[in-house]
Design an enzyme around this catalytic site. Structure first.
Site, PDB file in Angstrom:
ATOM      1  N   ASN A  54       0.793  -1.229   0.000  1.00 26.50           N
ATOM      2  CA  ASN A  54       0.000   0.000   0.000  1.00 26.50           C
ATOM      3  C   ASN A  54       0.827   1.281   0.000  1.00 26.50           C
ATOM      4  O   ASN A  54       0.271   2.373  -0.028  1.00 26.50           O
ATOM      5  CB  ASN A  54      -0.960   0.015   1.185  1.00 26.50           C
ATOM      6  CG  ASN A  54      -2.025  -1.056   1.061  1.00 26.50           C
ATOM      7  OD1 ASN A  54      -2.402  -1.434  -0.048  1.00 26.50           O
ATOM      8  ND2 ASN A  54      -2.480  -1.571   2.176  1.00 26.50           N
ATOM      9  N   CYS A  55       2.132   1.171   0.030  1.00 27.56           N
ATOM     10  CA  CYS A  55       3.016   2.336   0.042  1.00 27.56           C
ATOM     11  C   CYS A  55       2.998   3.008  -1.335  1.00 27.56           C
ATOM     12  O   CYS A  55       3.194   2.354  -2.364  1.00 27.56           O
ATOM     13  CB  CYS A  55       4.427   1.882   0.401  1.00 27.56           C
ATOM     14  SG  CYS A  55       5.693   3.150   0.180  1.00 27.56           S
TER      15      CYS A  55
END
Length: 117
Positions: free
Chosen positions: A11-12
């Site tokens: 999710n970065c």
């Protein structure tokens, strides 16, 4: 056999940009999510040997800011591996292992040089 591994957290945003860059250029790689796929101390030690612990440790993220000040004040080469193992979100992302060459962070120009693109 040579392999390219991209380490990060799915999710970065920076990891997403790196994955998109690689996918767009059809660069073959394996994604390793440091939260779900795990880490081992030897892996982190290789990154530190290549880039230095100050570069592998991300001091600008939310996880770092939330750490107790005493922990932050006492981080050193002697204990940073344990800290990164305990809090994988404070690893600067992504970490790219391209045939043993370690790159920390994502810069398109740097990736273009690495992959001769």
């Amino acid at each position: 056999m040579t392999e390219t591994i991209l380490y990060g957290i799915k999710n970065c945003d920076t990891v997403k940009k790196a994955r998109h860059w690689l996918d767009e250029r059809q660069v073959s790689y394996r994604f390793h999510d440091v939260r779900t796929d795990g880490l081992d101390p030897q892996m982190i030690k290789r990154w530190i040997a290549a880039a230095g612990w100050g570069k592998v440790l991300n001091k600008v993220g939310t996880t770092w800011r939330k750490l107790d000040q005493t922990v932050k004040d006492h981080v050193s080469a002697d204990n940073v591996v344990d800290l990164l193992m305990e809090y994988p979100a404070i690893i600067k992302r992504p970490v790219l292992d391209q045939n043993g060459t370690i790159t920390v962070g994502f810069r398109p120009d740097q990736y273009a040089l690495l992959f001769n693109l």
